[in-house]
Design a protein around this motif. Structure first.
Motif, PDB file in Angstrom:
ATOM      1  N   LEU A  28     -24.966  17.779 -39.820  1.00 55.14           N
ATOM      2  CA  LEU A  28     -25.232  17.396 -41.196  1.00 55.14           C
ATOM      3  C   LEU A  28     -26.640  16.857 -41.314  1.00 55.14           C
ATOM      4  O   LEU A  28     -27.214  16.369 -40.343  1.00 55.14           O
ATOM      5  CB  LEU A  28     -24.216  16.366 -41.702  1.00 55.14           C
ATOM      6  CG  LEU A  28     -24.173  15.035 -40.968  1.00 55.14           C
ATOM      7  CD1 LEU A  28     -24.263  13.906 -41.974  1.00 55.14           C
ATOM      8  CD2 LEU A  28     -22.890  14.942 -40.188  1.00 55.14           C
ATOM      9  N   ARG A  29     -27.173  16.959 -42.497  1.00 59.40           N
ATOM     10  CA  ARG A  29     -28.510  16.439 -42.769  1.00 59.40           C
ATOM     11  C   ARG A  29     -28.365  15.124 -43.534  1.00 59.40           C
ATOM     12  O   ARG A  29     -27.541  15.013 -44.436  1.00 59.40           O
ATOM     13  CB  ARG A  29     -29.319  17.431 -43.596  1.00 59.40           C
ATOM     14  CG  ARG A  29     -29.630  18.693 -42.831  1.00 59.40           C
ATOM     15  CD  ARG A  29     -30.617  19.545 -43.627  1.00 59.40           C
ATOM     16  NE  ARG A  29     -30.980  20.726 -42.890  1.00 59.40           N
ATOM     17  CZ  ARG A  29     -31.963  20.792 -41.991  1.00 59.40           C
ATOM     18  NH1 ARG A  29     -32.691  19.724 -41.736  1.00 59.40           N
ATOM     19  NH2 ARG A  29     -32.230  21.909 -41.366  1.00 59.40           N
ATOM     20  N   VAL A  30     -29.172  14.156 -43.130  1.00 57.40           N
ATOM     21  CA  VAL A  30     -29.166  12.849 -43.788  1.00 57.40           C
ATOM     22  C   VAL A  30     -30.608  12.440 -44.059  1.00 57.40           C
ATOM     23  O   VAL A  30     -31.550  13.012 -43.495  1.00 57.40           O
ATOM     24  CB  VAL A  30     -28.459  11.773 -42.926  1.00 57.40           C
ATOM     25  CG1 VAL A  30     -26.984  12.108 -42.727  1.00 57.40           C
ATOM     26  CG2 VAL A  30     -29.147  11.605 -41.584  1.00 57.40           C
ATOM     27  N   PRO A  32     -33.945  10.152 -43.758  1.00 55.81           N
ATOM     28  CA  PRO A  32     -34.512   9.416 -42.624  1.00 55.81           C
ATOM     29  C   PRO A  32     -34.058   7.950 -42.589  1.00 55.81           C
ATOM     30  O   PRO A  32     -33.805   7.396 -41.519  1.00 55.81           O
ATOM     31  CB  PRO A  32     -36.024   9.527 -42.832  1.00 55.81           C
ATOM     32  CG  PRO A  32     -36.192  10.803 -43.591  1.00 55.81           C
ATOM     33  CD  PRO A  32     -34.981  10.865 -44.510  1.00 55.81           C
ATOM     34  N   SER A  33     -33.936   7.324 -43.762  1.00 56.44           N
ATOM     35  CA  SER A  33     -33.525   5.909 -43.784  1.00 56.44           C
ATOM     36  C   SER A  33     -32.075   5.752 -43.321  1.00 56.44           C
ATOM     37  O   SER A  33     -31.745   4.778 -42.638  1.00 56.44           O
ATOM     38  CB  SER A  33     -33.725   5.296 -45.168  1.00 56.44           C
ATOM     39  OG  SER A  33     -32.977   5.993 -46.145  1.00 56.44           O
ATOM     40  N   LEU A  34     -31.202   6.707 -43.679  1.00 58.84           N
ATOM     41  CA  LEU A  34     -29.815   6.645 -43.218  1.00 58.84           C
ATOM     42  C   LEU A  34     -29.747   6.837 -41.710  1.00 58.84           C
ATOM     43  O   LEU A  34     -29.030   6.121 -41.012  1.00 58.84           O
ATOM     44  CB  LEU A  34     -28.963   7.690 -43.938  1.00 58.84           C
ATOM     45  CG  LEU A  34     -27.490   7.742 -43.547  1.00 58.84           C
ATOM     46  CD1 LEU A  34     -26.784   6.421 -43.868  1.00 58.84           C
ATOM     47  CD2 LEU A  34     -26.798   8.884 -44.255  1.00 58.84           C
ATOM     48  N   LYS A  35     -30.526   7.790 -41.200  1.00 56.23           N
ATOM     49  CA  LYS A  35     -30.542   8.025 -39.754  1.00 56.23           C
ATOM     50  C   LYS A  35     -31.057   6.795 -39.012  1.00 56.23           C
ATOM     51  O   LYS A  35     -30.500   6.392 -37.991  1.00 56.23           O
ATOM     52  CB  LYS A  35     -31.405   9.235 -39.415  1.00 56.23           C
ATOM     53  CG  LYS A  35     -31.399   9.550 -37.933  1.00 56.23           C
ATOM     54  CD  LYS A  35     -32.221  10.760 -37.590  1.00 56.23           C
ATOM     55  CE  LYS A  35     -32.187  10.993 -36.088  1.00 56.23           C
ATOM     56  NZ  LYS A  35     -33.128  12.031 -35.682  1.00 56.23           N
ATOM     57  N   SER A  36     -32.092   6.188 -39.537  1.00 57.85           N
ATOM     58  CA  SER A  36     -32.654   4.991 -38.913  1.00 57.85           C
ATOM     59  C   SER A  36     -31.640   3.846 -38.895  1.00 57.85           C
ATOM     60  O   SER A  36     -31.488   3.144 -37.890  1.00 57.85           O
ATOM     61  CB  SER A  36     -33.919   4.564 -39.660  1.00 57.85           C
ATOM     62  OG  SER A  36     -34.460   3.403 -39.089  1.00 57.85           O
ATOM     63  N   ALA A  37     -30.942   3.670 -40.011  1.00 55.69           N
ATOM     64  CA  ALA A  37     -29.921   2.620 -40.084  1.00 55.69           C
ATOM     65  C   ALA A  37     -28.789   2.903 -39.099  1.00 55.69           C
ATOM     66  O   ALA A  37     -28.302   1.986 -38.423  1.00 55.69           O
ATOM     67  CB  ALA A  37     -29.374   2.525 -41.510  1.00 55.69           C
TER      68      ALA A  37
END
Length: 72
Positions: A28-30, A32-37
Motif C-alpha cells: 500500500l502507498r501512504v 511520507p508523514s504516515l510512514k515516518s510516524a
C-alpha cells in the motif's frame, strides 16, 4: 506405551487451525508523514514496520468486529 497417532493428528490440526501463516503480501502507498510516524512507533516498540502495521490493523479490525479476537 505408544503414542496414539489419531490423537496426535487431531491435536496438530487444532493447533494449525489456530495459527495462520503469514503468506499473503499487502502493498500500500501512504504519505511520507504516515510512514515516518509508523517507523517511529515501530522503533519505540522495538518492532519492524511490518509487525507494527500488522498489530495496528489487527487491533482496529478486532475492535470493529471485522476480525475475531484471538486469545493472547
Amino acid at each position: 506405551m505408544g503414542i496414539d497417532s489419531a490423537h496426535v493428528k487431531r491435536k496438530m490440526l487444532t493447533m494449525s487451525e489456530k495459527r495462520e501463516l503469514r503468506s499473503t503480501p499487502l502493498g500500500l502507498r501512504v504519505t511520507p508523514s504516515l510512514k515516518s510516524a509508523l517507523e517511529s512507533a515501530a522503533n519505540d516498540d522495538r518492532r519492524s514496520v511490518a509487525s507494527m502495521a500488522e498489530m495496528i490493523l489487527t487491533d482496529w479490525l478486532e475492535a470493529k468486529g471485522y476480525l475475531e479476537k484471538n486469545p493472547k
